[in-house]
Design a protein around this motif. Structure first.
Motif, PDB file in Angstrom:
ATOM      1  N   THR A 121     -14.436  -5.074   9.171  1.00 55.52           N
ATOM      2  CA  THR A 121     -15.631  -5.139  10.003  1.00 55.52           C
ATOM      3  C   THR A 121     -16.726  -5.917   9.273  1.00 55.52           C
ATOM      4  N   ALA A 122     -17.832  -6.142   9.956  1.00 52.76           N
ATOM      5  CA  ALA A 122     -18.909  -6.943   9.369  1.00 52.76           C
ATOM      6  C   ALA A 122     -19.508  -6.283   8.134  1.00 52.76           C
ATOM      7  N   ASP A 123     -19.487  -4.957   8.072  1.00 49.78           N
ATOM      8  CA  ASP A 123     -20.063  -4.254   6.921  1.00 49.78           C
ATOM      9  C   ASP A 123     -19.031  -3.986   5.831  1.00 49.78           C
ATOM     10  N   LYS A 124     -17.884  -4.690   5.898  1.00 47.18           N
ATOM     11  CA  LYS A 124     -16.817  -4.598   4.894  1.00 47.18           C
ATOM     12  C   LYS A 124     -16.058  -3.268   4.950  1.00 47.18           C
ATOM     13  N   SER A 125     -16.191  -2.553   6.069  1.00 46.49           N
ATOM     14  CA  SER A 125     -15.376  -1.365   6.285  1.00 46.49           C
ATOM     15  C   SER A 125     -14.070  -1.780   6.931  1.00 46.49           C
ATOM     16  N   PHE A 126     -13.199  -0.800   7.193  1.00 48.18           N
ATOM     17  CA  PHE A 126     -11.950  -1.056   7.906  1.00 48.18           C
ATOM     18  C   PHE A 126     -12.092  -0.620   9.355  1.00 48.18           C
ATOM     19  N   SER A 127     -11.539  -1.410  10.250  1.00 46.11           N
ATOM     20  CA  SER A 127     -11.471  -1.026  11.649  1.00 46.11           C
ATOM     21  C   SER A 127     -10.134  -0.325  11.871  1.00 46.11           C
ATOM     22  N   GLY A 128     -10.175   0.966  12.071  1.00 46.86           N
ATOM     23  CA  GLY A 128      -8.954   1.756  12.146  1.00 46.86           C
ATOM     24  C   GLY A 128      -8.557   2.302  10.787  1.00 46.86           C
ATOM     25  N   PHE A 129      -7.763   3.345  10.781  1.00 48.57           N
ATOM     26  CA  PHE A 129      -7.304   3.941   9.530  1.00 48.57           C
ATOM     27  C   PHE A 129      -6.576   2.883   8.707  1.00 48.57           C
ATOM     28  N   PRO A 130      -6.970   2.673   7.448  1.00 47.55           N
ATOM     29  CA  PRO A 130      -6.462   1.529   6.668  1.00 47.55           C
ATOM     30  C   PRO A 130      -5.106   1.740   6.003  1.00 47.55           C
ATOM     31  N   ALA A 131      -4.238   2.527   6.618  1.00 44.39           N
ATOM     32  CA  ALA A 131      -2.855   2.683   6.154  1.00 44.39           C
ATOM     33  C   ALA A 131      -2.762   3.107   4.695  1.00 44.39           C
ATOM     34  N   CYS A 132      -3.653   4.004   4.284  1.00 45.61           N
ATOM     35  CA  CYS A 132      -3.618   4.505   2.901  1.00 45.61           C
ATOM     36  C   CYS A 132      -2.633   5.671   2.799  1.00 45.61           C
ATOM     37  N   TRP A 133      -1.373   5.384   3.061  1.00 47.37           N
ATOM     38  CA  TRP A 133      -0.366   6.447   3.098  1.00 47.37           C
ATOM     39  C   TRP A 133      -0.050   6.972   1.703  1.00 47.37           C
ATOM     40  N   ASN A 134      -0.338   6.198   0.656  1.00 49.21           N
ATOM     41  CA  ASN A 134      -0.169   6.722  -0.696  1.00 49.21           C
ATOM     42  C   ASN A 134      -1.095   7.911  -0.933  1.00 49.21           C
ATOM     43  N   MET A 135      -2.324   7.824  -0.435  1.00 53.60           N
ATOM     44  CA  MET A 135      -3.282   8.912  -0.577  1.00 53.60           C
ATOM     45  C   MET A 135      -2.878  10.094   0.288  1.00 53.60           C
ATOM     46  N   VAL A 136      -2.455   9.811   1.511  1.00 52.99           N
ATOM     47  CA  VAL A 136      -2.024  10.877   2.416  1.00 52.99           C
ATOM     48  C   VAL A 136      -0.821  11.615   1.842  1.00 52.99           C
ATOM     49  N   ALA A 137       0.168  10.853   1.369  1.00 49.98           N
ATOM     50  CA  ALA A 137       1.381  11.468   0.834  1.00 49.98           C
ATOM     51  C   ALA A 137       1.069  12.344  -0.371  1.00 49.98           C
ATOM     52  N   LEU A 138       0.192  11.869  -1.258  1.00 51.35           N
ATOM     53  CA  LEU A 138      -0.126  12.655  -2.450  1.00 51.35           C
ATOM     54  C   LEU A 138      -0.791  13.974  -2.065  1.00 51.35           C
ATOM     55  N   VAL A 139      -1.709  13.924  -1.114  1.00 50.14           N
ATOM     56  CA  VAL A 139      -2.371  15.150  -0.674  1.00 50.14           C
ATOM     57  C   VAL A 139      -1.353  16.106  -0.043  1.00 50.14           C
ATOM     58  N   LEU A 140      -0.425  15.579   0.743  1.00 50.42           N
ATOM     59  CA  LEU A 140       0.593  16.431   1.364  1.00 50.42           C
ATOM     60  C   LEU A 140       1.510  17.052   0.315  1.00 50.42           C
ATOM     61  N   PHE A 141       1.892  16.285  -0.695  1.00 47.93           N
ATOM     62  CA  PHE A 141       2.714  16.833  -1.773  1.00 47.93           C
ATOM     63  C   PHE A 141       1.963  17.934  -2.519  1.00 47.93           C
ATOM     64  N   ALA A 142       0.658  17.753  -2.689  1.00 52.05           N
ATOM     65  CA  ALA A 142      -0.129  18.727  -3.436  1.00 52.05           C
ATOM     66  C   ALA A 142      -0.360  20.005  -2.640  1.00 52.05           C
ATOM     67  N   LEU A 143      -0.657  19.866  -1.354  1.00 55.04           N
ATOM     68  CA  LEU A 143      -1.035  21.027  -0.548  1.00 55.04           C
ATOM     69  C   LEU A 143       0.144  21.685   0.161  1.00 55.04           C
ATOM     70  N   ARG A 144       1.216  20.943   0.373  1.00 55.47           N
ATOM     71  CA  ARG A 144       2.432  21.467   0.992  1.00 55.47           C
ATOM     72  C   ARG A 144       2.161  22.200   2.310  1.00 55.47           C
ATOM     73  N   PRO A 145       1.619  21.509   3.296  1.00 56.74           N
ATOM     74  CA  PRO A 145       1.440  22.143   4.604  1.00 56.74           C
ATOM     75  C   PRO A 145       2.781  22.313   5.296  1.00 56.74           C
ATOM     76  N   SER A 146       2.787  22.976   6.441  1.00 54.11           N
ATOM     77  CA  SER A 146       4.017  23.118   7.197  1.00 54.11           C
ATOM     78  C   SER A 146       4.482  21.750   7.680  1.00 54.11           C
ATOM     79  N   PRO A 147       5.783  21.568   7.918  1.00 53.97           N
ATOM     80  CA  PRO A 147       6.274  20.277   8.421  1.00 53.97           C
ATOM     81  C   PRO A 147       5.580  19.848   9.706  1.00 53.97           C
ATOM     82  N   GLU A 148       5.270  20.807  10.575  1.00 54.81           N
ATOM     83  CA  GLU A 148       4.608  20.480  11.838  1.00 54.81           C
ATOM     84  C   GLU A 148       3.197  19.931  11.599  1.00 54.81           C
TER      85      GLU A 148
END
Length: 231
Positions: A121-148
């Motif tokens: 975007t014009a302010d150097k942000s991302f339009s839409g979730f920026p596919a940071c799946w490495n961050m998402v995966a690490l949080v999921l591994f750490a917190l271990r939520p239910s599969p659902e």
């Protein structure tokens, strides 16, 4: 050091992310998840450093033969998308058909997102979730939520890649940057600690991950809802 050598050094730093991606992939194939995430955190740090250096030393001007933006995107797809998707699938965090859905949704949707010319975007942000799946995966591994819950979060974030929602770049988005950079650094410290300890229970790291992740996830949307006051 000459300007050209400085610029080339930045390209070499960026390219080192491919080596860290390979090391992370080897660890993932061996199901050494903590080691895999440590290498991904190293790649994450490199990705946070090379951009500011490239802009400061005018890499595009002094070493134009190598397209630094393209190089960065190639490595980002490996470290932010491809390897985390494999880890989520192979680890059984989302078992059965859900694991296959995670693998397909993340890799397919992210490939389209990385090629979207309206990503920034014009302010150097991302339009839409920026596919940071490495961050998402690490949080999921750490917190271990239910599969659902894990599958639901992944599907929602994948859909958010194509919605007109803003997500900050902690370094490049100027608004709230004095807060965003420390939060991003805090997330990195918590992530490294979680990976180094094998995701052993640690309340401070868990809470640090959750709170910093929520800020990084929601700050851009909050900025959309809270217009800048006229001076």
């Amino acid at each position: 050091m000459s300007l050209r050598l400085r610029a080339l050094a930045v390209h070499l730093l960026t390219a080192s992310g491919a080596v860290f991606a390979m090391l992370a992939l080897i660890a993932a194939v061996r199901e050494q998840w903590s080691l895999m995430f440590l290498w991904l955190v190293v790649a994450f740090v490199v990705d946070g450093i090379d951009g500011p250096l490239a802009r400061r030393w005018h890499v595009a001007l002094h070493a134009p033969r190598i397209d630094g933006a393209l190089l960065d995107l190639i490595i980002d797809y490996l470290t932010y998308v491809f390897i985390p998707a494999y880890a989520l699938f192979q680890s059984g965090l989302v078992p059965g058909w859900g694991g296959w859905a995670v693998l397909v949704v993340i890799t397919f949707a992210s490939a389209l997102y990385f090629a979207d010319t309206r990503m920034k975007t014009a302010d150097k942000s991302f339009s839409g979730f920026p596919a940071c799946w490495n961050m998402v995966a690490l949080v999921l591994f750490a917190l271990r939520p239910s599969p659902e819950m894990a599958l639901g979060l992944i599907v929602v974030l994948a859909g958010a890649m194509f919605l007109p929602l803003r997500f900050i770049h902690p370094v490049r988005t100027r608004r709230w940057r004095r807060l965003s950079i420390p939060v991003a650094l805090g997330w990195t410290v918590c992530a490294a600690w979680e990976a180094a300890t094998g995701f052993a229970p640690a309340d401070w790291a868990h809470w640090g991950l959750v709170l910093s992740s929520l800020y990084l996830l929601l700050a851009g949307i909050a900025q959309q809802l809270l217009p800048v006051r006229a001076r």
